[in-house]
Design a protein around this motif. Structure first.
Motif, PDB file in Angstrom:
ATOM      1  N   SER A 222      39.484  40.638  31.542  1.00  0.00           N
ATOM      2  CA  SER A 222      39.532  39.380  30.435  1.00  0.00           C
ATOM      3  C   SER A 222      39.943  40.057  29.097  1.00  0.00           C
ATOM      4  O   SER A 222      40.141  40.228  28.571  1.00  0.00           O
ATOM      5  N   SER A 228      43.394  39.101  24.093  1.00  0.00           N
ATOM      6  CA  SER A 228      43.434  38.096  25.234  1.00  0.00           C
ATOM      7  C   SER A 228      43.314  36.760  25.260  1.00  0.00           C
ATOM      8  O   SER A 228      42.967  35.876  25.420  1.00  0.00           O
ATOM      9  N   LEU A 233      43.130  32.907  33.172  1.00  0.00           N
ATOM     10  CA  LEU A 233      43.292  33.516  34.599  1.00  0.00           C
ATOM     11  C   LEU A 233      43.534  32.409  35.989  1.00  0.00           C
ATOM     12  O   LEU A 233      43.154  31.511  35.582  1.00  0.00           O
ATOM     13  N   THR A 248      33.404  33.864  32.468  1.00  0.00           N
ATOM     14  CA  THR A 248      34.290  34.543  31.098  1.00  0.00           C
ATOM     15  C   THR A 248      34.717  33.149  30.451  1.00  0.00           C
ATOM     16  O   THR A 248      34.409  31.988  31.103  1.00  0.00           O
ATOM     17  N   LEU A 250      37.418  32.613  28.675  1.00  0.00           N
ATOM     18  CA  LEU A 250      39.389  31.843  29.480  1.00  0.00           C
ATOM     19  C   LEU A 250      39.647  30.972  29.947  1.00  0.00           C
ATOM     20  O   LEU A 250      38.693  30.576  30.884  1.00  0.00           O
TER      21      LEU A 250
END
Length: 336
Positions: A222, A228, A233, A248, A250
């Motif tokens: 990350s 980012s 991912l 995370t 993400l």
């Protein structure tokens, strides 16, 4: 049982090669003419097919060590999956994307509907870490660059980053990955990063599918690059996937790994992962969709799409298989 050689015939393969010989710019023109979706994730979730394994010398499916080396079979299965409404797009190497652009141009010329309009197309960047080599974890970008992906009007780029503590090659790959992420950010191109903790097993490398290891590597991934903001991912399933999801903010897509030989195991993992956290947003899967044992790849793609986009249970996904099995097998024969 689905027969890829009946679906994508010898005559179609011959025409594909003939076009490559006589009109090498065909794929480029088709890429420029493709209608892209305005938003990468209209529903907030993605079901992407992965098809970059042969470029890293990974060709084994089940007991067949070279199953994915048969390009006609491989390409036929990919086209079959892409014909499903439940699939959002494809991640592949440039040679496969170009094959598909040529086929799409032929379908358009024959008055058919494009297979690729509105699909998310992602270029696979690093395939240099060939399976079984001494340099396997030193995985440089040997495919397209982010700039190439942008020029071909692709919708994203993908990187594989395997980390083994005892292998200096992992650091080289991490540095190359950070640079590629920076380049994607400058182009506002989404990056799909597959960070995997690996350990030596027999003569190769094995992914550590354990929640603590995956959570730690998600934290590393990350933070790579100068931002980012365009980063996704791609992470494997494990028990206690909630820990991975919480590591995370993400968005996460589930990967599939080796084919289980039947639909149920992966569908079960996917359904479980989708409940692990709000940032688990779908799947980026190859072999478990392309080679679902005796099942039709299209039916499997629809089942996966149902879990991702319609919140189906595993039972609902399995019950959907017969209705989609064998549907639309004349897709290519109508135009070739």
């Amino acid at each position: 049982m689905f027969s890829s050689h009946d679906y994508l015939t010898d005559a179609i393969m011959a025409r594909l090669t003939e076009t490559r010989v006589t009109d090498p710019e065909c794929a480029w023109r088709a890429a420029q003419a493709r209608h892209r979706r305005r938003c990468l994730v209209p529903s907030g979730k993605l079901n992407i097919l992965a098809a970059d394994h042969p470029a890293r010398r990974v060709t084994k499916v089940g007991d067949n060590p070279i199953a994915m080396a048969d390009r006609q079979d491989y390409l036929g299965r990919i086209v079959r999956v892409l014909s499903s409404d439940g699939i959002d797009g494809l991640m592949a190497t440039m040679d496969l994307l170009e094959d598909l652009f040529i086929l799409d141009a032929c379908i358009r010329d024959a008055g058919g509907t494009s297979l690729l309009d509105g699909k998310v197309l992602i270029g696979s960047l690093n395939r240099g870490g060939l399976a079984g080599t001494s340099w396997e974890l030193d995985d440089p970008i040997t495919g397209p660059t982010p700039a190439t992906c942008s020029a071909w009007r692709l919708d994203g780029a993908k990187l594989l980053l395997r980390i083994a503590d005892e292998e200096p090659g992992s650091l080289k790959t991490m540095l190359a990955s950070a640079q590629a992420i920076n380049e994607c950010n400058a182009l506002r191109l989404p990056m799909f990063l597959e960070p995997l903790p690996v350990t030596r097993k027999d003569s190769g490398w094995s992914v550590v599918k354990e929640r603590a290891a995956l959570a730690r590597i998600a934290g590393v991934a990350s933070a790579l690059g100068d931002s980012s903001r365009y980063l996704w991912l791609k992470l494997p399933y494990c028990e206690g996937y909630e820990t991975v999801a919480r590591s995370t903010s993400l968005p996460i897509l589930l990967l599939g790994g080796e084919s289980a030989g039947n639909p149920a195991p992966f569908l079960g993992e996917l359904a479980s992962a989708m409940q692990a956290g709000p940032n688990v947003r779908g799947a980026l899967v190859g072999r478990n969709v392309l080679y679902p044992g005796d099942e039709d790849p299209l039916a499997m793609a629809c089942a996966v799409g149902g879990i991702i986009h319609q919140s189906w249970t595993v039972d609902q996904a399995l019950e959907s298989l017969p209705a989609n099995r064998g549907r639309g097998l004349d897709l290519l024969s109508r135009y070739f």
